[in-house]
Design an enzyme around this catalytic site. Sequence first.
Site, PDB file in Angstrom:
ATOM      1  N   CYS A  30      32.990  15.698 -74.053  1.00  0.00           N
ATOM      2  CA  CYS A  30      34.178  15.759 -74.893  1.00  0.00           C
ATOM      3  C   CYS A  30      34.611  14.328 -75.192  1.00  0.00           C
ATOM      4  O   CYS A  30      34.384  13.428 -74.385  1.00  0.00           O
ATOM      5  CB  CYS A  30      35.269  16.508 -74.140  1.00  0.00           C
ATOM      6  SG  CYS A  30      36.846  16.564 -75.009  1.00  0.00           S
ATOM      7  N   CYS A  55      39.585  20.947 -78.944  1.00  0.00           N
ATOM      8  CA  CYS A  55      40.415  20.931 -77.756  1.00  0.00           C
ATOM      9  C   CYS A  55      41.756  20.377 -78.206  1.00  0.00           C
ATOM     10  O   CYS A  55      41.847  19.206 -78.580  1.00  0.00           O
ATOM     11  CB  CYS A  55      39.785  20.032 -76.688  1.00  0.00           C
ATOM     12  SG  CYS A  55      40.869  19.734 -75.271  1.00  0.00           S
ATOM     13  N   ARG A  82      43.948  24.416 -69.963  1.00  0.00           N
ATOM     14  CA  ARG A  82      43.739  23.354 -68.964  1.00  0.00           C
ATOM     15  C   ARG A  82      45.069  22.817 -68.436  1.00  0.00           C
ATOM     16  O   ARG A  82      45.879  22.304 -69.206  1.00  0.00           O
ATOM     17  CB  ARG A  82      42.910  22.222 -69.576  1.00  0.00           C
ATOM     18  CG  ARG A  82      41.591  22.735 -70.182  1.00  0.00           C
ATOM     19  CD  ARG A  82      40.690  21.607 -70.632  1.00  0.00           C
ATOM     20  NE  ARG A  82      39.598  22.131 -71.460  1.00  0.00           N
ATOM     21  CZ  ARG A  82      38.418  22.538 -70.998  1.00  0.00           C
ATOM     22  NH1 ARG A  82      38.157  22.482 -69.713  1.00  0.00           N
ATOM     23  NH2 ARG A  82      37.485  22.995 -71.834  1.00  0.00           N
ATOM     24  N   CYS A  97      53.206   6.262 -79.821  1.00  0.00           N
ATOM     25  CA  CYS A  97      53.436   7.494 -79.043  1.00  0.00           C
ATOM     26  C   CYS A  97      54.291   7.137 -77.809  1.00  0.00           C
ATOM     27  O   CYS A  97      53.838   6.373 -76.951  1.00  0.00           O
ATOM     28  CB  CYS A  97      52.108   8.099 -78.607  1.00  0.00           C
ATOM     29  SG  CYS A  97      50.880   8.156 -79.933  1.00  0.00           S
ATOM     30  N   CYS A 125      34.894  13.790 -70.211  1.00  0.00           N
ATOM     31  CA  CYS A 125      35.695  13.530 -71.410  1.00  0.00           C
ATOM     32  C   CYS A 125      35.979  12.032 -71.544  1.00  0.00           C
ATOM     33  O   CYS A 125      36.550  11.418 -70.645  1.00  0.00           O
ATOM     34  CB  CYS A 125      36.992  14.317 -71.305  1.00  0.00           C
ATOM     35  SG  CYS A 125      38.091  14.034 -72.690  1.00  0.00           S
ATOM     36  N   CYS A 134      53.093   7.122 -74.138  1.00  0.00           N
ATOM     37  CA  CYS A 134      51.776   6.610 -73.774  1.00  0.00           C
ATOM     38  C   CYS A 134      51.773   5.185 -73.224  1.00  0.00           C
ATOM     39  O   CYS A 134      52.225   4.242 -73.895  1.00  0.00           O
ATOM     40  CB  CYS A 134      50.832   6.696 -74.972  1.00  0.00           C
ATOM     41  SG  CYS A 134      49.144   6.241 -74.503  1.00  0.00           S
ATOM     42  N   CYS A 154      46.748  -0.211 -78.074  1.00  0.00           N
ATOM     43  CA  CYS A 154      46.707   0.756 -79.181  1.00  0.00           C
ATOM     44  C   CYS A 154      47.870   0.487 -80.137  1.00  0.00           C
ATOM     45  O   CYS A 154      49.003   0.279 -79.710  1.00  0.00           O
ATOM     46  CB  CYS A 154      46.784   2.182 -78.632  1.00  0.00           C
ATOM     47  SG  CYS A 154      46.668   3.421 -79.939  1.00  0.00           S
TER      48      CYS A 154
HETATM   49  N1  SAM Z   1      44.157   7.810 -78.753  1.00  0.00           N
HETATM   50  C1  SAM Z   1      43.700   9.129 -78.809  1.00  0.00           C
HETATM   51  C2  SAM Z   1      44.751  10.104 -79.287  1.00  0.00           C
HETATM   52  O1  SAM Z   1      45.940   9.795 -79.251  1.00  0.00           O
HETATM   53  O2  SAM Z   1      44.382  11.196 -79.706  1.00  0.00           O
HETATM   54  C3  SAM Z   1      43.110   9.648 -77.516  1.00  0.00           C
HETATM   55  C4  SAM Z   1      43.722   9.314 -76.190  1.00  0.00           C
HETATM   56  S1  SAM Z   1      45.371   9.936 -75.878  1.00  0.00           S
HETATM   57  C5  SAM Z   1      45.792   9.060 -74.411  1.00  0.00           C
HETATM   58  C6  SAM Z   1      45.086  11.627 -75.396  1.00  0.00           C
HETATM   59  C7  SAM Z   1      46.294  12.466 -75.042  1.00  0.00           C
HETATM   60  O3  SAM Z   1      46.782  12.116 -73.749  1.00  0.00           O
HETATM   61  C8  SAM Z   1      47.537  12.374 -75.904  1.00  0.00           C
HETATM   62  O4  SAM Z   1      47.415  13.129 -77.062  1.00  0.00           O
HETATM   63  C9  SAM Z   1      48.603  12.958 -74.997  1.00  0.00           C
HETATM   64  O5  SAM Z   1      48.713  14.334 -75.202  1.00  0.00           O
HETATM   65  C10 SAM Z   1      48.053  12.668 -73.583  1.00  0.00           C
HETATM   66  N2  SAM Z   1      48.921  11.718 -72.866  1.00  0.00           N
HETATM   67  C11 SAM Z   1      49.014  10.385 -73.070  1.00  0.00           C
HETATM   68  N3  SAM Z   1      49.920   9.822 -72.249  1.00  0.00           N
HETATM   69  C12 SAM Z   1      50.430  10.818 -71.486  1.00  0.00           C
HETATM   70  C13 SAM Z   1      51.416  10.859 -70.448  1.00  0.00           C
HETATM   71  N4  SAM Z   1      52.071   9.784 -70.056  1.00  0.00           N
HETATM   72  N5  SAM Z   1      51.668  12.060 -69.875  1.00  0.00           N
HETATM   73  C14 SAM Z   1      51.007  13.165 -70.285  1.00  0.00           C
HETATM   74  N6  SAM Z   1      50.086  13.180 -71.266  1.00  0.00           N
HETATM   75  C15 SAM Z   1      49.799  12.031 -71.871  1.00  0.00           C
HETATM   76  C1  DTB Z   2      44.739  15.657 -72.464  1.00  0.00           C
HETATM   77  O1  DTB Z   2      45.344  16.548 -73.081  1.00  0.00           O
HETATM   78  N1  DTB Z   2      45.127  15.097 -71.328  1.00  0.00           N
HETATM   79  C2  DTB Z   2      44.212  14.075 -70.903  1.00  0.00           C
HETATM   80  C3  DTB Z   2      43.069  14.209 -71.929  1.00  0.00           C
HETATM   81  N2  DTB Z   2      43.573  15.161 -72.849  1.00  0.00           N
HETATM   82  C4  DTB Z   2      42.567  13.024 -72.627  1.00  0.00           C
HETATM   83  C5  DTB Z   2      44.834  12.709 -70.886  1.00  0.00           C
HETATM   84  C6  DTB Z   2      46.054  12.615 -70.026  1.00  0.00           C
HETATM   85  C7  DTB Z   2      46.497  11.201 -70.012  1.00  0.00           C
HETATM   86  C8  DTB Z   2      47.620  10.951 -69.061  1.00  0.00           C
HETATM   87  C9  DTB Z   2      48.116   9.558 -69.103  1.00  0.00           C
HETATM   88  C10 DTB Z   2      47.136   8.520 -68.629  1.00  0.00           C
HETATM   89  O2  DTB Z   2      46.485   8.685 -67.590  1.00  0.00           O
HETATM   90  O3  DTB Z   2      47.071   7.478 -69.279  1.00  0.00           O
HETATM   91 FE1  SF4 Z   3      47.244   5.292 -78.803  1.00  0.00          FE
HETATM   92 FE2  SF4 Z   3      48.182   6.438 -76.612  1.00  0.00          FE
HETATM   93 FE3  SF4 Z   3      48.996   7.299 -78.989  1.00  0.00          FE
HETATM   94 FE4  SF4 Z   3      46.432   7.774 -78.203  1.00  0.00          FE
HETATM   95  S1  SF4 Z   3      48.308   8.601 -77.279  1.00  0.00           S
HETATM   96  S2  SF4 Z   3      47.139   7.033 -80.205  1.00  0.00           S
HETATM   97  S3  SF4 Z   3      46.078   5.906 -76.996  1.00  0.00           S
HETATM   98  S4  SF4 Z   3      49.381   5.268 -78.116  1.00  0.00           S
END
Ligand code: SAM
Ligand code: DTB
Ligand code: SF4
Length: 319
Positions: A134, A194, A266, A62, A102, A65, A58
């Site tokens: 979702c 959501c 949630r 973030c 989802c 992530c 990606c």
């Molecule tokens: N790329 C899309 C976005 O950013 O909206 C969708 C996928 S993204 C992984 C969805 C959500 O997962 C993020 O907005 C964040 O709140 C959550 N998330 C990602 N990494 C995480 C982590 N290490 N711990 C907790 N929540 C996480």
């Molecule tokens: C949300 O708020 N939490 C979920 C879902 N929406 C997509 C994702 C959590 C991701 C946690 C890190 C991972 O497993 O990569």
């Molecule tokens: Fe990309 Fe992860 Fe950020 Fe979603 S949360 S935009 S997957 S870097």
Amino acid sequence: MLKTKEKVNKEISYDEIKTVYELPLLDLVFKAQTIHREYQPLNKVQLCTLSNIKSGACPEDCMYCPQSARYDTGIEAYGLLPLEEVLKQARLAKENGATRFCMGAAWRSIPQNDEFEKILILVKEVSRLDMEVCCTLGMLTQEQAYKLKDAGLTAYNHNLDTSKEFYKEIITTRTYEDRLKTINCVSNAGIQVCSGGILGLGEGTKDRIQLIYTLANLNPQPESVPINVLVKVPGTPLQNKDEIEPLELVRAIATSRIFIPKAKVRLSAGRLSMTVELQTLCFLAGANSIFTGEKLLTTDNPSFNADKELFKKLKINPM
Ligand code: SAM
Ligand code: DTB
Ligand code: SF4
């Protein structure tokens, strides 16, 4: 297209939310449970299962992530999964009691090419399994939102993550305004919103209150509010962050329940590092949904069986 969702007009002030967030804990949880009992079914928790339909690489930064191309986290990156693979996962989720499926993709925004057409087919086919569908695919356009609605999408996940002020410390490749714009497109299309956040990014109490303030004043309010606790993934800039004080999680959930009474709140990422007692307190404070299945998107989550045990102990039924 008509807006069919309920609008709330009276703004809830930051101070009102702060006063509640800072109540003595027992008063706060009592108030949250009282509201919970008025608006939500009792002893029922919805099970949702995630599928990472497009993983890693990606372009966004973030800092939490594991799927950002900027950090070396060793996750498996792959392109959009084939329809049959996703349907197999959805059927398994359903067999294990999930009523919401989802699909997440590590995109900055939904592509405008044939990959979007494939997403529409995925949405259509999963909705035929009689599950809520979702998606969380990054930013989208108004037109894409209408098409997703037509394909049968129930909800779109797009988290605000934290306060507007603190957001800049965590993500620099897009703005809070961008997030709000996408949420607005989703809402306009009549898709459920959501949206929630992550605790443990290094934010302060005021950022957590500010996040709830922004969510509670979305008009209409979100139907679903995921509260994640940071999963600290080695290789990400936040890998060594201090643990969040567990009762701050309880306060955030209780305050969300009180000010967004009709939403499913949630208890999302981070359960693997929580005790059964902490999770129980979160349910008491108004959480009424969890993600089930061994994996979230890329990180581990309690097993279906562990959660079945938990529900049995608490005499909670899946919604
Ligand atoms: N790329 C899309 C976005 O950013 O909206 C969708 C996928 S993204 C992984 C969805 C959500 O997962 C993020 O907005 C964040 O709140 C959550 N998330 C990602 N990494 C995480 C982590 N290490 N711990 C907790 N929540 C996480
Ligand atoms: C949300 O708020 N939490 C979920 C879902 N929406 C997509 C994702 C959590 C991701 C946690 C890190 C991972 O497993 O990569
Ligand atoms: Fe990309 Fe992860 Fe950020 Fe979603 S949360 S935009 S997957 S870097």
